[in-house]
Design a protein around this motif. Structure first.
Motif, PDB file in Angstrom:
ATOM      1  N   LYS A 196       0.825  -1.212   0.000  1.00  0.00           N
ATOM      2  CA  LYS A 196       0.000   0.000   0.000  1.00  0.00           C
ATOM      3  C   LYS A 196       0.861   1.264   0.000  1.00  0.00           C
ATOM      4  O   LYS A 196       0.534   2.250  -0.646  1.00  0.00           O
ATOM      5  N   THR A 197       1.960   1.211   0.724  1.00  0.00           N
ATOM      6  CA  THR A 197       2.864   2.362   0.752  1.00  0.00           C
ATOM      7  C   THR A 197       3.503   2.588  -0.617  1.00  0.00           C
ATOM      8  O   THR A 197       3.561   3.715  -1.100  1.00  0.00           O
ATOM      9  N   LEU A 198       3.944   1.513  -1.240  1.00  0.00           N
ATOM     10  CA  LEU A 198       4.576   1.646  -2.557  1.00  0.00           C
ATOM     11  C   LEU A 198       3.592   2.113  -3.622  1.00  0.00           C
ATOM     12  O   LEU A 198       3.976   2.804  -4.560  1.00  0.00           O
ATOM     13  N   GLU A 199       2.315   1.759  -3.464  1.00  0.00           N
ATOM     14  CA  GLU A 199       1.293   2.228  -4.410  1.00  0.00           C
ATOM     15  C   GLU A 199       1.223   3.753  -4.435  1.00  0.00           C
ATOM     16  O   GLU A 199       0.943   4.333  -5.483  1.00  0.00           O
ATOM     17  N   ARG A 200       1.478   4.382  -3.322  1.00  0.00           N
ATOM     18  CA  ARG A 200       1.475   5.848  -3.264  1.00  0.00           C
ATOM     19  C   ARG A 200       2.530   6.454  -4.178  1.00  0.00           C
ATOM     20  O   ARG A 200       2.419   7.594  -4.592  1.00  0.00           O
TER      21      ARG A 200
END
Length: 78
Positions: free
Chosen positions: A51-55
């Motif tokens: 989820k963090t990398l999706e940002r």
């Protein structure tokens, strides 16, 4: 649902996320907890990382596949 985030300013360095995760698992949890929940903790960590990398418009499965995390967990868990 509560979210927990932490930044380890004491030992800030460039390295594998697996080494940080192993440090946390072995210094902040006891063996019975790890034995019962480590697989779920690892999955939850990986999902959160994704989820963090999706940002940043990155796909965790491409950038850091789960099997690579598992390999590094073995490497840094010795």
């Amino acid at each position: 649902m509560n979210e927990i985030r932490f930044v380890d300013w004491q030992m800030t360095r460039f390295g594998s996320v697996a080494s940080e995760l192993m440090y946390y698992l072995f210094t902040c949890n006891d063996k019975p907890l790890r034995d019962m929940h480590q697989a779920k903790l690892l999955k939850d960590f990986y999902d959160s990382l994704g989820k963090t990398l999706e940002r940043f418009e990155l796909d965790v499965k491409t950038v850091f596949p789960f099997d690579e995390l598992e390999k590094q967990m073995i490497k840094f868990g010795k």
